[in-house]
Write an enzyme that holds these catalytic residues in place. Structure first.
Site, PDB file in Angstrom:
ATOM      1  CG  ASP A  78      11.009 -19.803 -33.984  1.00 55.37           C
ATOM      2  OD1 ASP A  78      10.360 -18.773 -33.703  1.00 55.37           O
ATOM      3  OD2 ASP A  78      11.692 -20.425 -33.144  1.00 55.37           O
ATOM      4  CD  GLU A 145       9.223 -18.096 -28.257  1.00 56.51           C
ATOM      5  OE1 GLU A 145       8.803 -17.918 -27.099  1.00 56.51           O
ATOM      6  OE2 GLU A 145       9.146 -19.203 -28.840  1.00 56.51           O
TER       7      GLU A 145
END
Length: 488
Positions: A78, A145
């Site tokens: 991400d 994350e």
């Protein structure tokens, strides 16, 4: 035509561009996770895709490395997806508009996602190769994350064999990270009451004005919090509190920031004010702007604070008590560096970032990222935030907590990486701790005895629309990665 096709290493930038063509902001990862799973399946590689969209891909050792200990390569899929106010890209659906300028790759009008797209590109280039020496590679690509390490927290690593891990989530070449702070997110909710403008006896004829604080540098709330850059939400709150001491008004709405782990660059509010006080209010805002520009002249040269009249919307406004409570809350809210390390010069030990402010229904919500290398200090800051919120009639909840990563004085992997770096580049790598969070703490808790180091190429202004990846640094760190794998 590919934008990055002439860049070296070709395969790395080929995959980096493929990733940039798939929207992958935190929470929007089905597409990129499917791509990664399909990549592994097409090449006959063992892989696992879990319910959280985490991906594990295994490539067995190359010839001659069958007896070499396996190694984990780890990064997250991400990105912090932010864009400029005038950018027409829909980051939930559209590809990034990649550009090359000199030694840099950047995305026009948006963040680039070099954090951590370059790690995933390195892994895909390795997994797709047939001419690179390497031990068994266990590629672990996690999700979300940037919003609290949810993917790393949920992932099952029990099938992995490796006891060594290269985390490729650092943004400064030549620095080997060996410990990091833990963190958590806290969301604060302050209830507000609305009234119709005609119900305000003190205002016979009123106007709506938009107040904007912006032009700030922003940045990563972990790696750049020590630079003491201005926080747009705090700047706006303090500005309005100062203005209200001179000219009364009612808030209509207030908000700013995009990610709780990014220092907000812009924030804005709409206020309702008596017509006869409008000019005095605008003049007061200009006065505060001049003072703030002078105070921040060495750090925030683009800083501005503006007040402009907008069309009468007939919107309901905060009542007097709600206006006062919200502005007082923002004025008193702690933000920035809370404590410096007593053991490591220049290292932030504890910090707090007020990253997002929104007016939602009958409340104003404030979202924060708390970080500390000391667990007890992290929880004390959270208690401070919770207590302040309660004092103003609100409630707060904590989520996304993750542990810190403790320094291992006996790390063999670190010693090898220091040696190889010196051999390749003729200078010493710097071994450092990091205030920002990394997934290494979660991984070491899941795999007892895991020896890990974090590294990566130069990426500047991550989590902002000015993010850019150094092409030459990406090439050097690719060669460094290959040499580490070769010498295992």
């Amino acid at each position: 035509m590919s934008v990055l096709e002439n860049l070296e290493p070709k395969k790395v930038f080929y995959y980096f561009e493929r990733l940039c063509n798939i929207p992958h902001g935190s929470g929007n990862l089905d597409g990129i996770s499917s791509y990664l799973a399909g990549f592994a399946q097409e090449r006959g590689l063992f892989h696992i895709r879990d319910a959280h969209n985490n991906i594990i891909i295994v490539k067995e050792a190359s010839a001659g490395y069958e007896k070499t200990a396996p190694i984990i390569l780890q990064g997250h899929m991400d990105m912090v997806a932010v864009k400029k106010s005038d950018c027409d890209i829909d980051l939930a659906k559209d590809p990034l508009r990649l550009k090359v300028e000199g030694d840099f790759v950047y995305a026009e009008g948006t963040s680039l996602g070099g954090d951590d797209g370059i790690a995933v590109a390195y892994m895909l280039a390795l997994l797709d190769s047939d001419d690179i020496d390497h031990p068994r590679i266990e590629a672990v690509i996690t999700t979300d994350e940037e919003t609290g390490m949810e993917g790393a927290t949920a992932i099952d690593l029990s099938m992995l064999r490796a006891k060594r891990m290269l985390n490729i989530d650092s943004e400064e070449e030549g620095i080997l990270l060996t410990s990091c702070a833990g963190g958590m997110r806290t969301d604060c909710h302050i209830p507000v009451q609305f009234v119709q403008p005609v119900q305000i006896e003190a205002i016979q004829n009123g106007s709506y004005l938009e107040v904007t604080a912006g032009g700030l540098l922003g940045g990563h709330s972990g790696t750049e919090i020590n630079k003491e850059r201005a926080n747009a939400i705090k700047l706006l709150g303090l500005t309005l509190q100062q203005a209200k001491n001179s000219v009364s008004f009612h808030l209509v709405q207030i908000g700013g920031g995009e990610k709780d782990n990014a220092i907000p660059r812009q924030a804005g509010a709409v206020v309702y004010i008596e017509d006869g006080k409008k000019d005095a209010f605008i003049e007061k805002i200009k006065e505060i702007e001049r003072a703030e520009q002078k105070e921040n002249q060495s750090k925030e040269q683009g800083l501005f604070i503006r007040a402009e009249e907008i069309a009468d919307s007939g919107q309901c406004v905060f009542d007097s008590d709600s206006t006062e409570r919200i502005l007082s809350f923002l004025t008193l809210f702690p933000n920035g560096v809370m404590a410096m390390s007593a053991d490591l010069d220049g290292l932030v030990e504890t910090s707090l970032n007020l990253g997002i402010l929104k007016t939602c229904g009958q409340e104003v919500t404030a979202s924060t990222a708390i970080r500390s290398a000391v667990e007890s200090a992290k929880h004390k800051v959270n208690l401070q935030v919770q207590t302040l919120t309660k004092l103003f009639g609100g409630s707060a909840e904590t989520h996304g907590e993750y542990p810190g990563w403790q320094y291992d004085p006996d790390s063999r992997l670190r010693a090898e990486m220091v040696r190889i770096y010196k051999e390749m580049f003729g200078k010493d790598a710097q071994v450092e701790a990091l205030h920002a969070g990394l997934e290494c703490g979660i991984m070491t808790a899941k795999i007892p005895g895991l020896d890990c180091v974090s590294f990566g190429p130069n990426i500047y202004d991550i989590h902002t629309t000015e993010e850019r990846l150094s092409i030459s640094s990406a090439a050097r760190m690719w060669k460094y990665l290959l040499e580490i794998l070769k010498q295992q």
